[in-house]
Design an enzyme around this catalytic site. Structure first.
Site, short mmCIF file in Angstrom:
data_model
loop_
_atom_site.label_atom_id
_atom_site.label_comp_id
_atom_site.label_asym_id
_atom_site.label_seq_id
_atom_site.Cartn_x
_atom_site.Cartn_y
_atom_site.Cartn_z
N HIS A 135 0.87 -1.19 0.00
CA HIS A 135 0.00 0.00 0.00
C HIS A 135 0.90 1.23 0.00
O HIS A 135 0.71 2.13 -0.80
CB HIS A 135 -0.93 -0.02 1.22
CG HIS A 135 -1.88 1.15 1.28
ND1 HIS A 135 -2.92 1.23 2.14
CD2 HIS A 135 -1.92 2.31 0.57
CE1 HIS A 135 -3.58 2.38 1.96
NE2 HIS A 135 -2.98 3.04 1.02
N GLU A 193 0.91 8.06 -3.70
CA GLU A 193 1.75 7.65 -2.57
C GLU A 193 3.00 8.52 -2.47
O GLU A 193 3.44 8.88 -1.39
CB GLU A 193 2.12 6.16 -2.68
CG GLU A 193 0.93 5.22 -2.43
CD GLU A 193 0.34 5.35 -1.03
OE1 GLU A 193 1.09 5.35 -0.05
OE2 GLU A 193 -0.90 5.47 -0.92
N HIS A 229 3.12 10.81 0.74
CA HIS A 229 4.07 10.27 1.73
C HIS A 229 5.53 10.45 1.33
O HIS A 229 6.35 10.92 2.11
CB HIS A 229 3.79 8.79 1.97
CG HIS A 229 2.38 8.50 2.36
ND1 HIS A 229 1.87 8.78 3.61
CD2 HIS A 229 1.33 7.97 1.66
CE1 HIS A 229 0.60 8.44 3.66
NE2 HIS A 229 0.24 7.95 2.49
O1 U2P Z 1 -6.03 5.30 7.38
C1 U2P Z 1 -6.52 5.93 6.24
C2 U2P Z 1 -5.41 6.51 5.40
O2 U2P Z 1 -4.63 7.49 6.11
C3 U2P Z 1 -3.28 7.42 5.73
N1 U2P Z 1 -2.45 7.07 6.91
C4 U2P Z 1 -2.98 6.44 7.97
C5 U2P Z 1 -2.21 6.15 9.09
C6 U2P Z 1 -0.86 6.54 9.11
O3 U2P Z 1 -0.13 6.30 10.08
N2 U2P Z 1 -0.34 7.15 8.02
C7 U2P Z 1 -1.10 7.43 6.92
O4 U2P Z 1 -0.61 7.98 5.97
C8 U2P Z 1 -3.22 6.42 4.57
O5 U2P Z 1 -3.45 7.18 3.40
P1 U2P Z 1 -3.21 6.75 1.89
O6 U2P Z 1 -1.76 6.55 1.67
O7 U2P Z 1 -3.99 5.50 1.64
O8 U2P Z 1 -3.78 7.92 1.14
C9 U2P Z 1 -4.37 5.50 4.94
O9 U2P Z 1 -4.84 4.71 3.92
#
Ligand code: U2P
Length: 239
Positions: free
Chosen positions: A63, A126, A130
């Site tokens: 993910h 992503e 992130h």
């Molecule tokens: O939990 C839902 C979405 O929030 C992001 N998430 C959650 C916990 C964490 O510690 N860090 C984080 O980034 C994720 O976002 P996504 O990458 O899917 O957009 C997670 O799916």
């Protein structure tokens, strides 16, 4: 007067250095390496779509690799001119990412006639959300390469299969799942669950933690585990 000015400069300099250090240390503290079970996205009310390359193998997929803080919060969308997503830097990454980092969200009907999920859109998302926040440690190419190497290094499905835990639609103990991952990797995993269309709670994601230096195979004990939302026993759906 001259004396006073010259003694002010080093103080200003020291303040700047201290501020720079604070900024650097606030980057992030560690990574969550998050793998998901595709069957648990596809059997939800929302359902799933497959990429153009077809149905991915019956295996966990990445993910994301998410920079996090020790208090459980996380930085996001640290976009700047230097780190905007560059599709041309993905060319040698794509074949591996198609296998191990596939997208399952269905495209919006308003935007396209396609019924396929869009891998590149997931990778861009992503990176933007992130990867840009750990840019000081991993540039775009290194971010994807490093994450795919982590995936190759830890074969979660094999670890579970070795211990009789199979994606056969049956229920398994979350404690047992955690225990066999700990035995195989040396580290406590975070396990998260979701609900299928009939309301059964199922294994959704498995999280391991990685040192912020992103040195090879640098799994660490999680400073903080993601919120546990699973009951004692959960379904491991067929995919
Ligand atoms: O939990 C839902 C979405 O929030 C992001 N998430 C959650 C916990 C964490 O510690 N860090 C984080 O980034 C994720 O976002 P996504 O990458 O899917 O957009 C997670 O799916």
């Amino acid at each position: 007067m001259k004396m006073a000015n010259s003694s002010i400069i080093p103080i200003k300099f020291l303040i700047l250095v201290a501020l720079a250090n604070i900024c650097v240390s606030q980057d992030f503290d560690f990574f969550y390496f998050v793998q998901q079970w595709p069957g648990s996205s596809c059997d939800t009310k929302q359902g799933c779509c497959f990429p153009q390359t077809g149905k991915p193998a019956s295996n966990f997929t990445v993910h994301g690799l998410w920079p996090n803080f020790n208090n459980g919060s996380f930085p996001s969308n640290c976009k700047s001119v230097e780190n905007s997503f560059d599709e041309s830097k993905m060319s040698d990454i794509v074949p591996r990412a198609e296998t191990s980092w596939a997208a399952f969200s269905c495209p919006s009907k308003k935007k396209t006639n396609s019924t396929n999920s869009d891998n590149m859109k997931l990778w861009k998302h992503e990176w933007d959300k992130h990867g840009t926040c750990s840019h000081s440690v991993l540039d775009q190419h290194a971010y994807f390469d490093f994450t795919l190497n982590l995936k190759d290094h830890i074969d979660l499905l094999q670890i579970l299969l070795n211990n009789g835990i199979k994606p056969d639609g049956k229920n398994y103990s979350v404690e047992k799942i955690r225990q066999v991952i700990k035995e195989a990797t040396g580290f406590e995993a975070g396990i998260s669950c979701n609900t299928d269309a009939s309301g059964n709670v199922q294994l959704n994601e498995i999280v391991l933690c990685v040192d912020k230096s992103a040195a090879s195979r640098s799994f660490i004990e999680c400073p903080i585990l993601p919120d546990a939302n699973c009951p004692d026993n959960v379904e491991f759906p067929i995919f």
